[in-house]
Design a protein around this motif. Structure first.
Motif, PDB file in Angstrom:
ATOM      1  N   VAL A  86       0.306   6.264  22.917  1.00 47.43           N
ATOM      2  CA  VAL A  86      -0.611   7.329  22.492  1.00 47.43           C
ATOM      3  C   VAL A  86      -2.055   6.838  22.465  1.00 47.43           C
ATOM      4  O   VAL A  86      -2.977   7.581  22.811  1.00 47.43           O
ATOM      5  CB  VAL A  86      -0.207   7.899  21.116  1.00 47.43           C
ATOM      6  CG1 VAL A  86       1.078   8.678  21.216  1.00 47.43           C
ATOM      7  CG2 VAL A  86      -0.117   6.814  20.067  1.00 47.43           C
ATOM      8  N   PHE A  87      -2.264   5.575  22.081  1.00 47.02           N
ATOM      9  CA  PHE A  87      -3.613   5.021  22.107  1.00 47.02           C
ATOM     10  C   PHE A  87      -4.113   4.897  23.542  1.00 47.02           C
ATOM     11  O   PHE A  87      -5.237   5.274  23.876  1.00 47.02           O
ATOM     12  CB  PHE A  87      -3.649   3.652  21.433  1.00 47.02           C
ATOM     13  CG  PHE A  87      -3.513   3.688  19.936  1.00 47.02           C
ATOM     14  CD1 PHE A  87      -3.576   4.885  19.241  1.00 47.02           C
ATOM     15  CD2 PHE A  87      -3.310   2.526  19.220  1.00 47.02           C
ATOM     16  CE1 PHE A  87      -3.447   4.927  17.866  1.00 47.02           C
ATOM     17  CE2 PHE A  87      -3.176   2.549  17.839  1.00 47.02           C
ATOM     18  CZ  PHE A  87      -3.244   3.747  17.162  1.00 47.02           C
ATOM     19  N   SER A  88      -3.270   4.345  24.396  1.00 44.45           N
ATOM     20  CA  SER A  88      -3.664   4.130  25.791  1.00 44.45           C
ATOM     21  C   SER A  88      -3.974   5.443  26.479  1.00 44.45           C
ATOM     22  O   SER A  88      -4.936   5.551  27.252  1.00 44.45           O
ATOM     23  CB  SER A  88      -2.555   3.394  26.548  1.00 44.45           C
ATOM     24  OG  SER A  88      -2.348   2.111  25.994  1.00 44.45           O
ATOM     25  N   SER A  89      -3.164   6.464  26.206  1.00 39.32           N
ATOM     26  CA  SER A  89      -3.386   7.773  26.826  1.00 39.32           C
ATOM     27  C   SER A  89      -4.739   8.350  26.407  1.00 39.32           C
ATOM     28  O   SER A  89      -5.484   8.878  27.248  1.00 39.32           O
ATOM     29  CB  SER A  89      -2.257   8.727  26.401  1.00 39.32           C
ATOM     30  OG  SER A  89      -2.485  10.022  26.889  1.00 39.32           O
ATOM     31  N   PHE A  90      -5.062   8.211  25.123  1.00 37.29           N
ATOM     32  CA  PHE A  90      -6.352   8.711  24.652  1.00 37.29           C
ATOM     33  C   PHE A  90      -7.506   7.947  25.292  1.00 37.29           C
ATOM     34  O   PHE A  90      -8.481   8.545  25.776  1.00 37.29           O
ATOM     35  CB  PHE A  90      -6.429   8.595  23.130  1.00 37.29           C
ATOM     36  CG  PHE A  90      -7.774   8.962  22.565  1.00 37.29           C
ATOM     37  CD1 PHE A  90      -8.079  10.289  22.311  1.00 37.29           C
ATOM     38  CD2 PHE A  90      -8.732   7.994  22.298  1.00 37.29           C
ATOM     39  CE1 PHE A  90      -9.320  10.644  21.804  1.00 37.29           C
ATOM     40  CE2 PHE A  90      -9.976   8.339  21.786  1.00 37.29           C
ATOM     41  CZ  PHE A  90     -10.270   9.673  21.534  1.00 37.29           C
ATOM     42  N   GLU A  91      -7.401   6.640  25.305  1.00 37.40           N
ATOM     43  CA  GLU A  91      -8.494   5.802  25.798  1.00 37.40           C
ATOM     44  C   GLU A  91      -8.780   6.043  27.277  1.00 37.40           C
ATOM     45  O   GLU A  91      -9.927   5.902  27.732  1.00 37.40           O
ATOM     46  CB  GLU A  91      -8.158   4.334  25.548  1.00 37.40           C
ATOM     47  CG  GLU A  91      -8.137   3.992  24.056  1.00 37.40           C
ATOM     48  CD  GLU A  91      -7.400   2.694  23.752  1.00 37.40           C
ATOM     49  OE1 GLU A  91      -7.088   1.959  24.714  1.00 37.40           O
ATOM     50  OE2 GLU A  91      -7.121   2.429  22.568  1.00 37.40           O
ATOM     51  N   HIS A  92      -7.743   6.416  28.045  1.00 41.00           N
ATOM     52  CA  HIS A  92      -7.946   6.633  29.481  1.00 41.00           C
ATOM     53  C   HIS A  92      -8.520   8.014  29.798  1.00 41.00           C
ATOM     54  O   HIS A  92      -8.919   8.268  30.934  1.00 41.00           O
ATOM     55  CB  HIS A  92      -6.623   6.438  30.229  1.00 41.00           C
ATOM     56  CG  HIS A  92      -6.266   4.993  30.417  1.00 41.00           C
ATOM     57  ND1 HIS A  92      -5.433   4.314  29.556  1.00 41.00           N
ATOM     58  CD2 HIS A  92      -6.653   4.086  31.349  1.00 41.00           C
ATOM     59  CE1 HIS A  92      -5.305   3.057  29.957  1.00 41.00           C
ATOM     60  NE2 HIS A  92      -6.045   2.889  31.035  1.00 41.00           N
ATOM     61  N   LYS A  93      -8.574   8.896  28.806  1.00 37.65           N
ATOM     62  CA  LYS A  93      -9.119  10.237  29.042  1.00 37.65           C
ATOM     63  C   LYS A  93     -10.638  10.286  28.925  1.00 37.65           C
ATOM     64  O   LYS A  93     -11.258  11.278  29.332  1.00 37.65           O
ATOM     65  CB  LYS A  93      -8.505  11.227  28.053  1.00 37.65           C
ATOM     66  CG  LYS A  93      -7.047  11.563  28.351  1.00 37.65           C
ATOM     67  CD  LYS A  93      -6.532  12.603  27.369  1.00 37.65           C
ATOM     68  CE  LYS A  93      -5.083  12.954  27.686  1.00 37.65           C
ATOM     69  NZ  LYS A  93      -4.547  13.972  26.730  1.00 37.65           N
ATOM     70  N   TYR A  94     -11.221   9.242  28.343  1.00 30.50           N
ATOM     71  CA  TYR A  94     -12.650   9.255  28.076  1.00 30.50           C
ATOM     72  C   TYR A  94     -13.313   8.006  28.663  1.00 30.50           C
ATOM     73  O   TYR A  94     -12.674   6.960  28.835  1.00 30.50           O
ATOM     74  CB  TYR A  94     -12.896   9.332  26.562  1.00 30.50           C
ATOM     75  CG  TYR A  94     -12.382  10.626  25.964  1.00 30.50           C
ATOM     76  CD1 TYR A  94     -13.180  11.766  25.967  1.00 30.50           C
ATOM     77  CD2 TYR A  94     -11.099  10.714  25.434  1.00 30.50           C
ATOM     78  CE1 TYR A  94     -12.711  12.963  25.445  1.00 30.50           C
ATOM     79  CE2 TYR A  94     -10.618  11.908  24.912  1.00 30.50           C
ATOM     80  CZ  TYR A  94     -11.425  13.034  24.927  1.00 30.50           C
ATOM     81  OH  TYR A  94     -10.951  14.216  24.428  1.00 30.50           O
TER      82      TYR A  94
END
Length: 302
Positions: free
Chosen positions: A216-224
């Motif tokens: 969930v952290f990685s997914s968020f970080e890759h969106k921005y």
């Protein structure tokens, strides 16, 4: 007729009888159990005398149970199974009513009201007042291993490693939001990141990452358009970098509310809050221990 009561001698002779049936004769049972032929024969004869029943026929025609022997065999099997369960239960009780129980958690789990750890520890103290309960904080990468190696009896983690001897059970979720210091020189860039669409030329925003990675952290970080400007092994170290103006970071809402820093401002994005799932971890072969069962019962209520 007087009531039949089982004695220690009866238990020994019943075990011999079950071995004779299992291995198909007195000689085979003596060989497989490492006993003498005379000892096995003596136990079997003594049991028949004690019960007043012929249990089996043995001779040149081979070994065979009598109808009464079949009934006794069934009853003896159930009795010894129940006795074994009783012994295991008592052993578990003796180990947990006293002694030491080790609970491992990762950073800032105890202060999360969703976790219910404090209430669970209070209940454990009530149920097992003579037991020494050790609570320790561990890194995410090692906490599962500590349970596997029996250095911890129970753990709560945010990143299951799925180790074979362990059971992982979903517990609670933790709400994470994106925060930055209101004094950070990057604050306007962070707001622009949220307000506008971006491409390859968009300047990146500094970000403080957590030492452990989750999907969930990685997914968020890759969106921005974020770039890692610092890393923290604990939430306190991540918070220090945020307050120093280094960049933004995902932090648990309950943690920010607890520290109550007026210098933090939330950067609201379409993808926050980020919801992180936490898990309970314990060994498969310890699941029926009284202390584990009691802890699971209490934590499942939160």
């Amino acid at each position: 007729m007087s009531r039949f009561a089982v004695s220690n001698f009866d238990i020994k002779q019943l075990r011999t009888f079950l071995a004779v049936v299992e291995y198909g004769g007195v000689l085979a049972a003596a060989y497989r159990t490492g006993s003498s032929l005379s000892s096995v024969s003596r136990d079997l004869s003594a049991l028949e005398t004690r019960l007043g029943i012929e249990l089996c026929r043995r001779g040149r025609s081979g070994f065979a149970l009598t109808p009464q022997g079949e009934d006794v065999h069934s009853a003896a099997t159930q009795l010894l199974s129940d006795l074994h369960s009783f012994e295991q239960r008592i052993q578990s009780t003796r180990q947990t009513l006293g002694g030491t129980f080790s609970l491992g958690v990762i950073d800032n789990v105890i202060t999360n009201p969703q976790a219910g750890v404090v209430d669970a520890l209070s209940e454990m103290h009530r149920l097992f007042p003579d037991m020494l309960i050790n609570v320790s904080v561990h890194t995410v990468s090692l906490i599962d291993v500590q349970v596997r190696e029996r250095k911890l009896d129970f753990a709560i983690t945010g990143q299951p490693e799925k180790l074979e001897p362990l059971i992982y059970e979903p517990a609670f979720v933790e709400e994470q939001r994106l925060y930055m210091s209101r004094h950070s020189p990057h604050l306007e860039a962070a707001h622009d990141m949220v307000r506008s669409s971006w491409g390859s030329e968009t300047p990146t925003v500094p970000y403080i990452s957590r030492a452990y990675r989750t999907d969930v952290f990685s997914s968020f970080e890759h969106k921005y358009p974020l770039h890692v400007a610092a890393r923290g092994s604990t939430l306190e170290s991540v918070l220090a970098s945020v307050l120093a103006g280094v960049g933004c970071a995902l932090l648990p809402s309950h943690f920010v509310e607890r520290v109550g820093s007026g210098d933090l401002i939330e950067i609201v994005t379409p993808d926050t809050p980020v919801i992180a799932q936490f898990h309970l971890v314990y060994r498969r072969d310890a699941a029926d221990k009284r202390v584990i069962s009691a802890l699971l019962t209490r934590l499942r209520k939160t």
